[in-house]
Design a protein around this motif. Structure first.
Motif, PDB file in Angstrom:
ATOM      1  N   LEU B  68       0.860  -1.181   0.000  1.00  0.00           N
ATOM      2  CA  LEU B  68       0.000   0.000   0.000  1.00  0.00           C
ATOM      3  C   LEU B  68       0.902   1.239   0.000  1.00  0.00           C
ATOM      4  N   ASN B  72      -2.206   6.361  -0.405  1.00  0.00           N
ATOM      5  CA  ASN B  72      -3.489   5.651  -0.260  1.00  0.00           C
ATOM      6  C   ASN B  72      -3.838   5.274   1.185  1.00  0.00           C
ATOM      7  N   LYS B  75      -7.290   6.513   2.263  1.00  0.00           N
ATOM      8  CA  LYS B  75      -8.428   5.816   1.635  1.00  0.00           C
ATOM      9  C   LYS B  75      -8.748   4.542   2.435  1.00  0.00           C
ATOM     10  N   VAL B  76      -7.691   3.820   2.810  1.00  0.00           N
ATOM     11  CA  VAL B  76      -7.891   2.572   3.556  1.00  0.00           C
ATOM     12  C   VAL B  76      -8.465   2.879   4.943  1.00  0.00           C
TER      13      VAL B  76
END
Lengths: 135, 114
Positions: B68, B72, B75-76
């Motif tokens: 990852l 991002n 977003k997670v």
């Protein structure tokens, strides 16, 4: 669709974000290193066994074993460049003092390298191969 | 010098014959929780170690790691907050909001240093 792509999509859907699937398997270099360590470990054990028999039982088999060691050394010199071959042979015969301390290997430029284990010898061989490519 | 021990990476083997089996995995709440919890833990680890990516898990049958990127992380965390809201675990939601703030702080720090 291939499995890798399908699994990637599932994980992205669950995490709600893009991800990268990074290959972390064993590559050719890992296999080569593993093979090198296996062969060198066997070489070291044979050398050690000859010394142990001499120390424990006073039986000197060096004359008998010499031709075998010359064959091994011959193959090493056949496969590696002079300095790399010297480093490998040094690792077996000259690396440790009688008191089990580590002697340095000295390259033609006078630089010293300490090999605490076969991983470090392998690292040196990779480094030396790169040096040779630069010439 | 002795090498510091790295965090153990979760290994998940995902084997299936039919696509339907994969769809069942998407619907599995346990699998969602497992992946999200692992992602949260690796994001925390990445922040502590000042890393720009987090290795969430390893899929041995593909010989691949799920990675990852830092851009991002939020977003997670948003996905995880929604998941725990549905679970009515508001304590965990609050923790995740704090973690998001840390991520934002870390991103700002990176932008400053660039």
């Amino acid at each position: 669709m291939d499995q890798k792509k399908e699994i990637k999509e599932v994980i992205e859907q669950i995490l709600g974000s893009n991800i990268t699937m990074r290959f972390d398997g064993h590559d050719e270099e890992d296999k080569l290193k593993s093979e090198f360590i296996k062969v060198m470990t066997a070489f070291e054990e044979v050398w050690q066994r000859q010394n142990d028999i001499d120390i424990k039982y006073g039986a000197d088999f060096s004359t008998y074993d010499d031709p075998f060691f010359r064959v091994i050394e011959g193959f090493i010199n056949f496969c590696f460049d002079d300095v790399a071959g010297e480093a490998i042979i040094f690792y077996i015969y000259g690396r440790k003092t009688d008191g089990d301390e580590i002697n340095p290997f000295v390259d033609p430029n006078g630089k010293e390298y300490y090999f605490n284990n076969l991983d470090e010898l392998w690292e040196f061989l990779l480094f030396w191969a790169e040096e040779m490519m630069r010439l | 010098m002795a090498k510091k021990k790295e965090r153990d990476v979760l290994s998940i083997e995902i084997q299936y014959d039919e696509t339907e089996e994969l769809e069942a995995l998407i619907e599995s709440e346990d699998f969602h929780k497992l992946l999200l919890d692992e992602a949260i833990a690796t994001i925390k680890h990445a922040l502590t170690k000042k890393r720009k990516s987090a290795r969430v898990c390893y899929v041995p049958n593909l010989e691949c790691s799920v990675v990852l990127e830092q851009r991002n992380f939020n977003k997670v965390l948003d996905t995880a907050i929604k998941f725990y809201e549905q679970q009515e675990d508001y304590t965990q939601c609050a923790k995740l909001v704090k973690l998001k703030e840390k991520v934002n702080g870390s991103e700002k720090g990176n932008k400053r240093s660039n």
